[in-house]
Design an enzyme around this catalytic site. Structure first.
Site, mmCIF file in Angstrom:
data_model
loop_
_atom_site.group_PDB
_atom_site.id
_atom_site.type_symbol
_atom_site.label_atom_id
_atom_site.label_comp_id
_atom_site.label_asym_id
_atom_site.label_seq_id
_atom_site.Cartn_x
_atom_site.Cartn_y
_atom_site.Cartn_z
ATOM 1 N N TYR A 54 0.822 -1.217 0.000
ATOM 2 C CA TYR A 54 0.000 0.000 0.000
ATOM 3 C C TYR A 54 0.851 1.260 0.000
ATOM 4 O O TYR A 54 0.350 2.345 -0.315
ATOM 5 C CB TYR A 54 -0.929 0.028 1.223
ATOM 6 C CG TYR A 54 -1.919 -1.097 1.315
ATOM 7 C CD1 TYR A 54 -2.080 -2.025 0.290
ATOM 8 C CD2 TYR A 54 -2.711 -1.241 2.452
ATOM 9 C CE1 TYR A 54 -3.002 -3.062 0.401
ATOM 10 C CE2 TYR A 54 -3.634 -2.273 2.573
ATOM 11 C CZ TYR A 54 -3.766 -3.188 1.544
ATOM 12 O OH TYR A 54 -4.665 -4.207 1.667
ATOM 13 N N LEU A 193 -17.525 -3.291 1.069
ATOM 14 C CA LEU A 193 -18.574 -2.482 0.449
ATOM 15 C C LEU A 193 -18.562 -2.653 -1.067
ATOM 16 O O LEU A 193 -19.186 -1.875 -1.789
ATOM 17 C CB LEU A 193 -18.403 -1.008 0.829
ATOM 18 C CG LEU A 193 -18.260 -0.721 2.331
ATOM 19 C CD1 LEU A 193 -18.150 0.773 2.581
ATOM 20 C CD2 LEU A 193 -19.404 -1.327 3.124
ATOM 21 N N ILE A 231 -13.033 -4.775 7.150
ATOM 22 C CA ILE A 231 -12.044 -3.696 7.235
ATOM 23 C C ILE A 231 -12.282 -2.697 6.089
ATOM 24 O O ILE A 231 -11.464 -2.575 5.189
ATOM 25 C CB ILE A 231 -10.601 -4.233 7.219
ATOM 26 C CG1 ILE A 231 -10.402 -5.235 6.079
ATOM 27 C CG2 ILE A 231 -10.246 -4.864 8.552
ATOM 28 C CD1 ILE A 231 -8.928 -5.580 5.840
ATOM 29 N N LYS A 233 -12.294 0.511 3.825
ATOM 30 C CA LYS A 233 -11.482 1.716 3.673
ATOM 31 C C LYS A 233 -12.390 2.935 3.792
ATOM 32 O O LYS A 233 -13.508 2.946 3.262
ATOM 33 C CB LYS A 233 -10.801 1.726 2.317
ATOM 34 C CG LYS A 233 -10.074 3.030 2.003
ATOM 35 C CD LYS A 233 -9.937 3.214 0.511
ATOM 36 C CE LYS A 233 -9.593 4.658 0.187
ATOM 37 N NZ LYS A 233 -9.616 4.928 -1.255
ATOM 38 N N ASN A 243 -19.399 4.033 8.756
ATOM 39 C CA ASN A 243 -19.046 2.620 8.909
ATOM 40 C C ASN A 243 -19.061 2.198 10.376
ATOM 41 O O ASN A 243 -19.527 1.107 10.723
ATOM 42 C CB ASN A 243 -17.666 2.356 8.306
ATOM 43 C CG ASN A 243 -17.638 2.521 6.801
ATOM 44 O OD1 ASN A 243 -18.668 2.469 6.129
ATOM 45 N ND2 ASN A 243 -16.452 2.734 6.256
#
Length: 277
Positions: A54, A193, A231, A233, A243
């Site tokens: 990342y 999502l 998890i 983002k 969230n």
């Protein structure tokens, strides 16, 4: 009227791992990454997920350092990239990850993909060494298919703690979840999502409207009902908070059945080196 934010004690845990965390994939703007991690932790999150690939481990570490939360209260995970899975590279690059993150240990370390330089027993032996040295508390894998998960669990000396895979109502990963359950392995869902596609799904939107919440909250609550740690983002405070509010949402059996019946299977992350290809 907006929902009150849950506190950290309201987040369920899976064998010590908070079942809702902050994902940081593609969170590459340094200032935004630092701010989102700090914001999430001060809001109540206690699980942060990153990876060598990342390119933001230093920023994640800075966000943790700036937050008014003790490091030992944060469940911190990173992943060893598929170019770094030769045994000596596992050790060297994990030590570099620790330095970038500004921590002496990781709560969880993943094999990011079983691909390219992944050497099975040799790679996993290096993870065992890191575990024996106390640099990592738990060993995990990511993007492993059921048979690969079984082999890893048999090969490791340390317990196999988790398998992180893409998981959401349009990719429920039933076989992986069933195998994980048999092995006593946790499932961590990335892209929970569906990279925003949950907002276009009529079933999720209808259920969300019935509760006065977002489709994102419905997807996260469904995953939690399935025993999957999510998890998502999020960068802006509004999305981080939305969230987090999913912890207050309870779906009834009929709603879960409606989501289970979604007649769609969509994989959002599908590289050529994925083990399913």
């Amino acid at each position: 009227m907006s929902q009150q934010l849950p506190d950290s004690d309201q987040c369920p845990r899976a064998d010590g791992m908070p079942m809702l965390g902050l994902g940081t994939w593609e969170n590459t703007d340094p200032d935004a990454c630092i701010e989102s991690v700090q914001t999430a932790l001060e809001m109540g999150y206690r699980h942060v997920d990153t990876a060598q690939a990342y390119g933001n481990e230093a920023e994640v570490g800075e966000g943790i350092a700036r937050a008014d939360v003790d490091r030992d209260d944060v469940f911190l995970a990173t992943k060893v990239w598929l170019d770094n899975l030769a045994p000596e590279d596992v050790i060297e690059t994990t030590e570099a990850s620790l330095e970038r993150l500004g921590t002496d240990y990781l709560d969880l370390l993943y094999v990011h993909w079983p691909s390219r330089t992944y050497e099975g027993e040799a790679t996993l032996d290096a993870f065992d060494e890191l575990h024996d040295r106390g640099l990592i508390d738990r060993v995990a894998v990511s993007n492993f298919q059921p048979e690969q998960m079984e082999t890893a669990a048999e090969t490791l000396d340390a317990p196999l703690f988790a398998n992180q895979v893409e998981c959401h109502p349009m990719l429920p990963q039933e076989e992986i979840r069933a195998t994980a359950d048999e092995l006593g392995v946790e499932v961590v869902g990335y892209s929970p999502l569906a990279r925003g596609d949950v907002f276009d799904n009529d079933t999720l939107v209808d259920i969300a409207e019935d509760h006065g919440v977002s489709a994102a909250q419905v997807s996260l609550a469904w995953l939690r009902e399935k025993g999957v740690t999510a998890i998502p983002k999020a960068t802006g405070r509004e999305h981080v908070a939305d969230n987090w509010r999913s912890l207050d949402l309870t779906l009834d059996d009929a709603e879960i059945e409606r989501i289970d019946a979604i007649d769609q299977e969509k994989r959002m992350v599908d590289p050529g080196f994925g083990p399913w290809n």
